[in-house]
Design an enzyme around this catalytic site. Structure first.
Site, PDB file in Angstrom:
ATOM      1  N   HIS A  56       5.055   4.282  36.358  1.00 60.86           N
ATOM      2  CA  HIS A  56       3.757   4.435  35.700  1.00 60.86           C
ATOM      3  C   HIS A  56       3.604   5.838  35.129  1.00 60.86           C
ATOM      4  O   HIS A  56       3.243   6.006  33.954  1.00 60.86           O
ATOM      5  CB  HIS A  56       2.643   4.151  36.703  1.00 60.86           C
ATOM      6  CG  HIS A  56       1.262   4.383  36.183  1.00 60.86           C
ATOM      7  ND1 HIS A  56       0.436   3.367  35.780  1.00 60.86           N
ATOM      8  CD2 HIS A  56       0.562   5.523  36.009  1.00 60.86           C
ATOM      9  CE1 HIS A  56      -0.715   3.865  35.366  1.00 60.86           C
ATOM     10  NE2 HIS A  56      -0.670   5.187  35.503  1.00 60.86           N
ATOM     11  N   GLU A  57       3.874   6.850  35.949  1.00 63.25           N
ATOM     12  CA  GLU A  57       3.701   8.223  35.475  1.00 63.25           C
ATOM     13  C   GLU A  57       4.688   8.544  34.357  1.00 63.25           C
ATOM     14  O   GLU A  57       4.343   9.210  33.378  1.00 63.25           O
ATOM     15  CB  GLU A  57       3.844   9.210  36.635  1.00 63.25           C
ATOM     16  CG  GLU A  57       2.830   9.034  37.749  1.00 63.25           C
ATOM     17  CD  GLU A  57       1.391   9.023  37.262  1.00 63.25           C
ATOM     18  OE1 GLU A  57       1.107   9.580  36.179  1.00 63.25           O
ATOM     19  OE2 GLU A  57       0.538   8.442  37.953  1.00 63.25           O
ATOM     20  N   HIS A 104       3.547   7.163  31.072  1.00 63.80           N
ATOM     21  CA  HIS A 104       2.444   7.891  30.443  1.00 63.80           C
ATOM     22  C   HIS A 104       2.943   8.851  29.361  1.00 63.80           C
ATOM     23  O   HIS A 104       2.193   9.206  28.452  1.00 63.80           O
ATOM     24  CB  HIS A 104       1.653   8.676  31.484  1.00 63.80           C
ATOM     25  CG  HIS A 104       0.454   7.942  31.993  1.00 63.80           C
ATOM     26  ND1 HIS A 104      -0.520   7.437  31.161  1.00 63.80           N
ATOM     27  CD2 HIS A 104       0.068   7.625  33.245  1.00 63.80           C
ATOM     28  CE1 HIS A 104      -1.454   6.841  31.879  1.00 63.80           C
ATOM     29  NE2 HIS A 104      -1.128   6.940  33.158  1.00 63.80           N
ATOM     30  N   GLU A 155      -3.727   3.528  30.410  1.00 63.47           N
ATOM     31  CA  GLU A 155      -3.362   3.109  31.765  1.00 63.47           C
ATOM     32  C   GLU A 155      -2.735   1.724  31.777  1.00 63.47           C
ATOM     33  O   GLU A 155      -1.833   1.454  32.575  1.00 63.47           O
ATOM     34  CB  GLU A 155      -4.597   3.147  32.665  1.00 63.47           C
ATOM     35  CG  GLU A 155      -5.220   4.522  32.815  1.00 63.47           C
ATOM     36  CD  GLU A 155      -4.261   5.559  33.373  1.00 63.47           C
ATOM     37  OE1 GLU A 155      -3.360   5.181  34.138  1.00 63.47           O
ATOM     38  OE2 GLU A 155      -4.405   6.744  33.031  1.00 63.47           O
ATOM     39  N   ASP A 208       0.806   0.905  33.276  1.00 63.84           N
ATOM     40  CA  ASP A 208       0.965  -0.133  34.298  1.00 63.84           C
ATOM     41  C   ASP A 208       2.098  -1.092  33.941  1.00 63.84           C
ATOM     42  O   ASP A 208       2.960  -1.405  34.765  1.00 63.84           O
ATOM     43  CB  ASP A 208      -0.327  -0.937  34.449  1.00 63.84           C
ATOM     44  CG  ASP A 208      -1.378  -0.216  35.270  1.00 63.84           C
ATOM     45  OD1 ASP A 208      -1.044   0.781  35.931  1.00 63.84           O
ATOM     46  OD2 ASP A 208      -2.547  -0.658  35.248  1.00 63.84           O
ATOM     47  N   HIS A 260      -8.995   3.141  33.793  1.00 69.14           N
ATOM     48  CA  HIS A 260      -8.126   2.129  34.389  1.00 69.14           C
ATOM     49  C   HIS A 260      -8.830   0.787  34.460  1.00 69.14           C
ATOM     50  O   HIS A 260     -10.048   0.726  34.604  1.00 69.14           O
ATOM     51  CB  HIS A 260      -7.728   2.517  35.813  1.00 69.14           C
ATOM     52  CG  HIS A 260      -7.090   3.852  35.932  1.00 69.14           C
ATOM     53  ND1 HIS A 260      -7.807   5.023  35.913  1.00 69.14           N
ATOM     54  CD2 HIS A 260      -5.794   4.210  36.083  1.00 69.14           C
ATOM     55  CE1 HIS A 260      -6.994   6.045  36.044  1.00 69.14           C
ATOM     56  NE2 HIS A 260      -5.765   5.587  36.138  1.00 69.14           N
ATOM     57  N   ARG A 279      -5.117  -5.038  37.099  1.00 65.73           N
ATOM     58  CA  ARG A 279      -3.922  -4.212  37.036  1.00 65.73           C
ATOM     59  C   ARG A 279      -2.732  -4.997  37.567  1.00 65.73           C
ATOM     60  O   ARG A 279      -1.595  -4.775  37.158  1.00 65.73           O
ATOM     61  CB  ARG A 279      -4.130  -2.927  37.827  1.00 65.73           C
ATOM     62  CG  ARG A 279      -5.296  -2.115  37.314  1.00 65.73           C
ATOM     63  CD  ARG A 279      -5.325  -0.732  37.874  1.00 65.73           C
ATOM     64  NE  ARG A 279      -4.276   0.078  37.288  1.00 65.73           N
ATOM     65  CZ  ARG A 279      -4.183   1.396  37.444  1.00 65.73           C
ATOM     66  NH1 ARG A 279      -5.083   2.025  38.177  1.00 65.73           N
ATOM     67  NH2 ARG A 279      -3.220   2.069  36.885  1.00 65.73           N
TER      68      ARG A 279
END
Length: 821
Positions: free
Chosen positions: A655-656, A659, A715, A719, A783, A789
């Site tokens: 996820h990070e 980004h 987000e 995800d 989010h 999610r």
């Protein structure tokens, strides 16, 4: 403009104890601390499920609370307790296994999901029906027990995987009194708080540095065991009101005189002398277009309530607005005001904030970083917004660090339209003494409401009604927990040194590094499959992925007493003066931020403290960070099955990393500089791909309200991309696994490890949330709510449908899928 993408949550201190302390608030700045009224110290990005963090100081930070697969306070138990628990779990699981062997295939745990076909699992991944062997070590037993207590086998995983993975967890974990939401991630945070509490309560002689002793003193001042705050009552704040020129709401007590008042002086006093907020926000941060240097940044700001919609949609938010006015009135009366007069004057402040909300740009319209970046001199800014002398304002601020400011000083303005409209609004409120009084009342209120939590219980209780209206809970957190969080926010790296020595011994760090690289490789491999991307942009994206640096666990300097002491040497702490400690910290924080202006950017500077259950990506550093607080169960344990580690921590890492390539992160190159480095046609095709996400998530509803697909775009991209990268990284690693823990099924569960990967991922998001908090999330949070999610990202992943053999057209396997990365 720097965006701080964050995975988890922050707790906070007295400055922002009130309702407006929401961990997911979006900031365009990195500021001197997480809990500052307007800014945060560093940049970051979030994956986690959101939490309204009642104790966070930063109402502007882009953070969300991340829930995870369940855990207990295992490390806090005695050896005898651990033995008894394991014996009980072993007995329970043995009985489950024996019963399973005596039942028919139709009554097995996955009977609700008849499409599972063991032939689709390669590389020796047996289903429970294919092997009489199961993994019965304590780690497998514990993991199996947690999963069994969470899943709901009456729900088909092909219809609602969130319900399948989480219904039992939600049933077994009602929201505790005083909380507005509760998730498995919250349990881990509470475990970390207990570790810190136990350390802080040790004798000072056991501490390794002066900084750690200061943390203990601050903690003592927060606990206020000798009731100093109760004895002082309103006195500290009344004294401050006199020092800032008085407040008309309590004119008799604080000496306000409108004939002597000036906006320039008031702003300089509040924003510079005390580091408070109002009208707009500013800070020193990394220059988006030249990320190696710092620059002054200015943005819109000044609202108290968390959402501009709270002001503008008066019908839907009538309860909130009523509670807000009641809160303002209660605080005013506690400071000596007459109730009817206070209510009248504070009504005017609410009206002024409503007008601010009306000129504030919604966050879903502020997602293009390049469009928002406006570099100009103070001379140009003065022409656009003349309501104060900007050169004098910043000259006064930088006098604290002996740095001169001229009209040629360059600043980055992220909301020039807002400042122009603010200029007109302020001029209107400068037209009469009555309106000047309202403007001052508003500015002082921004300071008053920030400091009420540093006072007696009556002040702290005053906000409960508004908090209840906003998030469905009026509080009730144990004082020591609040004070642990507060101390962590003030002296977080001193607390981090204690925490690391206690629970993080370094074994996780090398393996976490390996996992990050495996997820990165899987992400890069998939670049070759993207038909919408041209070859040159693909090559540059590959280079950016390679250039993403990572920091794991904690910064090394915190274990060096001299270096740690140097960081906090200018911060004075009195164990009996909680209010003064917070004023001191605010001033200390401002100075630290101002000092950065002429300093080169420190690419290894941490923006989260080690105990934080969170992770983040910084676009200007092109960096991902994973504090020690998140590198433990339920996210990560080296002795756990890899399927669970990759499903939880691996997805966090993915996820990070993703980004860096979401709709905002993609605008920054591998060096962290904001500019167009993609092919124009590729950008157009990228936007078409992301529009699919916008439409998909905008169809989801919670409490009768549709999600905002534009607001949650970044987000949602992270995800989906993070899940895909982590799963492919796991598949590659799965082939190398030989241990029983990684190859044998878990006891009592007829699931393959590939299925367990997805269960582990979904159970990260198991959470119970009040309706009020959910509504606020939809309005403000970048989010999507936890349920979507899980459902949104899994329904887009073909590999999930294959793993659970979900027929095409089912809810979890729709024919049309959205994909970017």
């Amino acid at each position: 403009m720097v965006t701080f993408y964050v995975y988890g949550s922050h707790s906070g201190n007295c400055f922002m104890l009130n309702f407006f302390l929401f961990s997911f608030f979006h900031s365009r700045f990195k500021m001197t601390r997480y809990k500052q009224a307007q800014f945060v110290d560093e940049d970051s990005s979030s994956i986690g499920s959101i939490q309204i963090n009642e104790t966070s100081r930063s109402p502007t930070m882009h953070i969300r609370y991340h829930t995870a697969r369940g855990t207990s306070l295992w490390n806090a138990r005695s050896k005898l307790e651990k033995v008894l628990i394991l014996l009980l779990l072993f007995s329970t699981v043995t009985i489950v296994v024996l019963i399973g062997l005596l039942t028919t295939e139709s009554t097995r745990i996955l009977h609700v999901q008849p499409h599972v076909d063991s032939n689709i699992y390669k590389d020796g991944q047996p289903s429970g029906s294919e092997s009489s062997k199961t993994c019965l070590n304590k780690h497998c037993i514990f993991a199996a027990s947690e999963i069994l207590h969470s899943i709901d086998t009456t729900v088909s995983p092909c219809d609602d995987f969130y319900g399948f993975a989480c219904n039992q967890w939600i049933k077994n974990n009602p929201i505790p009194d005083g909380k507005s939401m509760w998730g498995t991630f919250g349990k881990l945070e509470q475990q970390n708080q207990l570790v810190v509490k136990n350390v802080l309560e040790r004798p000072e002689a056991e501490f390794k540095s002066k900084a750690e002793k200061k943390a203990k003193l601050y903690y003592q001042s927060c606990l206020d065991e000798d009731e100093t705050m109760e004895k002082l009552g309103a006195e500290p704040l009344l004294k401050l009101l006199k020092n800032i020129g008085g407040w008309n709401v309590t004119a008799n007590a604080s000496g306000f005189d409108v004939s002597k008042w000036s906006l320039q002086k008031s702003l300089q006093t509040l924003q510079i002398k005390y580091n408070m907020g109002g009208l707009f926000g500013w800070a020193v941060g990394e220059d988006d277009r030249n990320s190696s240097k710092h620059i002054i940044q200015i943005d819109q700001g000044g609202l108290t309530l968390p959402s501009r919609d709270n002001y503008l949609n008066k019908t839907a938010n009538a309860k909130i607005l009523t509670a807000y006015l009641d809160y303002m009135t209660k605080v005013s009366v506690l400071l000596g005001a007459e109730e009817a007069d206070a209510r009248r004057q504070m009504s005017d402040v609410v009206e002024f904030e409503t007008r601010l909300a009306n000129i504030t740009t919604p966050q879903d319209m502020r997602r293009d970083e390049e469009e928002m970046y406006h570099l100009m001199t103070l001379t140009t800014l003065q022409e656009k917004a003349s309501f104060i002398n900007w050169r004098d304002h910043f000259e006064e601020a930088f006098r604290l660090v002996k740095r001169k400011i001229t009209e040629k000083e360059k600043v980055v303005v992220y909301a020039p339209e807002y400042l122009e409209k603010l200029n007109t609004l302020v001029q209107e409120y400068h037209s009469t003494d009555e309106k000047k009084t309202i403007l001052n009342n508003y500015l002082v209120w921004q300071t008053v409401r920030t400091l009420t939590a540093c006072l007696s219980k009556a002040f702290r209780d005053a906000y409960k009604g508004l908090r209840k209206a906003l998030i469905g809970s009026d509080g009730g957190e144990e004082p020591w927990r609040y004070c642990v969080s507060d101390t962590t926010n003030v002296l977080g790296f001193a607390i981090g040194a204690m925490f690391v020595r206690e629970v993080f011994h370094g074994e996780s760090k090398p393996r976490a590094e390996e996992m990050i690289n495996e997820v990165r490789t899987a992400f890069k491999d998939n670049l070759r499959n993207l038909v919408w991307m041209d070859n040159e942009t693909r090559r540059l994206a590959d280079e950016k992925a390679d250039s993403i640096s990572d920091m794991i666990g904690f910064p090394d300097y915190i274990l060096n007493a001299d270096e740690l002491d140097k960081k906090y040497q200018d911060l004075n702490i009195d164990p009996k003066m909680y209010f003064d400690n917070n004023i001191n910290f605010n001033i200390y924080s401002l100075k630290k931020n101002l000092e950065k202006l002429d300093q080169p950017v420190n690419k290894t500077r941490w923006g989260m403290t080690p105990p934080t259950v969170n992770a983040y990506y910084t676009p200007t550093k092109n960096q991902i960070v994973f504090p020690a607080g998140i590198l433990q169960l339920p996210f990560f344990d080296m002795k756990n099955p890899k399927s669970l580690n990759y499903g939880a921590m691996g997805v966090v890492m993915g996820h990070e990393l993703t980004h860096a390539f979401d709709d905002q992160g993609r605008e920054y190159d591998k060096f962290g500089n904001l500019h167009q480095w993609w092919n124009n046609k590729t950008i157009e095709r990228f936007k078409k791909q992301t529009e699919c996400f916008n439409k998909q998530y905008s169809t989801y509803k919670v409490n009768g309200k549709n999600l905002n697909g534009k607001q949650t775009m970044g987000e949602n991209i992270a995800d989906n991309g993070g899940l895909k990268a982590a799963f492919h990284a796991y598949i590659r690693n799965e082939k190398l696994s030989t241990s029983d823990t990684d190859t044998l099924p878990l006891p009592g569960l007829n699931m393959t490890h590939r299925q367990l990967f997805f269960v582990s991922f979904a159970q990260v998001w198991c959470s119970a949330v009040t309706d009020e908090t959910t509504t606020l999330q939809i309005e403000k949070d970048p989010h999507s709510p936890p349920m979507y999610r899980v459902i949104g990202s899994l329904s887009n992943l073909r590999e999930f449908a294959d793993t659970f053999q979900c027929p095409s057209g089912t809810r979890m396997n729709p024919e049309r899928k959205c994909e970017v990365w």
